[in-house]
Scaffold this active site. Structure first.
Site, PDB file in Angstrom:
ATOM      1  N   ARG A  35       5.168  -5.914   0.565  1.00 37.65           N
ATOM      2  CA  ARG A  35       4.721  -6.072  -0.898  1.00 37.65           C
ATOM      3  C   ARG A  35       5.981  -5.540  -1.457  1.00 37.65           C
ATOM      4  O   ARG A  35       6.465  -6.303  -2.509  1.00 37.65           O
ATOM      5  CB  ARG A  35       3.647  -5.167  -1.280  1.00 37.65           C
ATOM      6  N   THR A  43      -9.911   1.996  -4.341  1.00 40.78           N
ATOM      7  CA  THR A  43     -11.163   2.889  -4.045  1.00 40.78           C
ATOM      8  C   THR A  43     -12.479   2.175  -3.324  1.00 40.78           C
ATOM      9  O   THR A  43     -13.382   1.885  -4.600  1.00 40.78           O
ATOM     10  CB  THR A  43     -11.401   3.779  -5.089  1.00 40.78           C
ATOM     11  N   THR A  92     -10.152   3.935 -10.020  1.00 43.86           N
ATOM     12  CA  THR A  92     -11.801   4.110 -10.247  1.00 43.86           C
ATOM     13  C   THR A  92     -12.418   5.178  -9.409  1.00 43.86           C
ATOM     14  O   THR A  92     -12.342   4.941  -7.966  1.00 43.86           O
ATOM     15  CB  THR A  92     -12.534   2.903 -10.235  1.00 43.86           C
ATOM     16  N   ASP A 138       5.032   1.884  -2.663  1.00 42.67           N
ATOM     17  CA  ASP A 138       3.973   1.382  -2.214  1.00 42.67           C
ATOM     18  C   ASP A 138       4.058   1.509  -0.610  1.00 42.67           C
ATOM     19  O   ASP A 138       5.227   1.165  -0.104  1.00 42.67           O
ATOM     20  CB  ASP A 138       3.935  -0.133  -2.333  1.00 42.67           C
ATOM     21  N   CYS A 184     -13.822  -4.126  -7.936  1.00 51.40           N
ATOM     22  CA  CYS A 184     -14.536  -2.833  -7.913  1.00 51.40           C
ATOM     23  C   CYS A 184     -16.049  -2.941  -8.975  1.00 51.40           C
ATOM     24  O   CYS A 184     -16.727  -1.902  -8.533  1.00 51.40           O
ATOM     25  CB  CYS A 184     -13.709  -1.821  -8.945  1.00 51.40           C
TER      26      CYS A 184
END
Length: 371
Positions: free
Chosen positions: A128, A174, A209, A123, A350
């Site tokens: 994180r 995305t 996605t 990442d 999303c």
């Protein structure tokens, strides 16, 4: 009887009573096995279906010692080669009590793919990474026990650790940018990072996605241009849209059917991809088209978004008309083809984004969508 025959010097009777006692003990033990096998006690996938199928009981090293004595307390640990099933208990022998006890109900567990494969969790967000290394999930979706690493797996923000990887799974956001245009910058950066280490025979699976055709388009634009390697010939592309539902403790990754689109004639590579994903979930829907899988992901989100938006309007209408919304939905639901959506939040960032992804690619192909 044994004492009497011994005192009265009757060895024949004594032997007969001993033989009868041995037979009774033997048959009672056999009866216990019959009862346990027929009652289907929890011994993972290795349950004998009847008293004849006792091969698994003979493999004592797999279960420990004296399974008959421990009865229902006894259970084998889950096989590391298989994914955990949500809610499946793990039993371990308590050294003090000498019994097999439940140590973890495995509720909301992750699959144990990290026990089967060496995995690198990469990442770009270093904070994180630090949190996950401390076994803390800031999203509060994963228990600290599930963040234990195996097979020298690691979580890192150092891109150099990707050098020896040969199977890449991309899961990046995305979103949309200005004028509701798809923002694939995170996905493009992931492609660029992988392109630095891409080798012949490598597999790349996209889970983000995207609009139909995006995965292949970026692969040609970045992978082929930067490495001179060719899709299907030198490296292999697959698409498996994520189906994560934050906060939902019932529909976890390991018990939710997952789409897996693979475009390759190489049966060995196809088997490898399927086996990796079988270690993540036990429900797969295989497709041979990346674009079909990409479209399926977009429309499953659009359908939910549109239908919930419709039900929200109906809820407002009912409230202003002093009508009972729940009663109305129940009445309408008696028809066989009524889709049961409820008013409320759609859930997931999303969902409201995806309609724009579909309309974007539709406009680029001169397709007019009336909805």
């Amino acid at each position: 009887g044994l004492i009497y025959t011994r005192k009265n010097n009757k060895p024949l009777y004594n032997t007969g009573i001993l033989s009868l006692l041995v037979l009774l003990i033997g048959y009672s033990s056999f009866a216990i096995l019959v009862v346990r096998s027929n009652s289907n006690p929890p011994i993972d996938e290795n349950n004998p279906e009847d008293a004849v199928g006792l091969l698994s009981y003979l493999k004592r090293e797999q279960y420990g010692s004296w399974p008959i004595v421990y009865g229902q307390y006894f259970n084998a640990k889950l096989d590391n080669k298989e994914p955990y099933i949500d809610g499946k208990p793990i039993y371990e022998k308590d050294k003090k009590k000498g019994k097999y006890v439940v140590i973890d109900k495995r509720e909301n567990s992750l699959p144990n793919y990290s026990k089967k494969y060496k995995t690198i969790g990469f990442d770009t967000n270093n904070s994180r990474v630090i949190s996950l290394k401390k076994k803390k999930d800031t999203n509060k979706e994963i228990h600290s026990k599930e963040l234990k690493l195996h097979n020298n797996s690691k979580i890192t923000s150092n891109i150099k650790h990707l050098k020896k990887c040969n199977f890449f799974i991309i899961t990046v956001p995305t979103p949309l940018k200005g004028q509701n245009i798809p923002d694939l910058s995170h996905l493009e950066q992931a492609y660029k990072n992988i392109s630095k280490f891409l080798k012949i025979g490598d597999v790349i699976v996209i889970e983000s996605t995207v609009y139909p055709g995006a995965s292949r388009y970026l692969a040609k634009k970045i992978f082929e241009n930067k490495t001179k390697l060719k899709i299907k010939k030198d490296f292999h592309l697959a698409y498996s849209p994520e189906r994560i539902n934050p906060g939902d403790k019932n529909h976890q990754i390991q018990n939710t059917e997952k789409i897996l689109a693979i475009e390759t004639k190489n049966l060995k590579i196809k088997k490898i991809i399927i086996n990796v994903y079988k270690s993540i979930t036990n429900k797969l829907k295989i497709s041979d088209s990346l674009e079909e899988a990409e479209t399926a992901k977009v429309i499953e989100n659009i359908q939910r978004d549109l239908n919930i938006a419709l039900m929200n309007d109906i809820f407002i209408f009912c409230k202003k008309m002093n009508l009972n919304y729940k009663n109305i939905v129940q009445l309408a639901g008696t028809k066989w083809n009524f889709l049961k959506f409820d008013a409320g939040l759609v859930g997931g960032h999303c969902l409201p984004v995806d309609p724009y992804y579909l309309s974007y690619i539709a406009k680029r192909n001169n397709i007019s969508l009336e909805t």
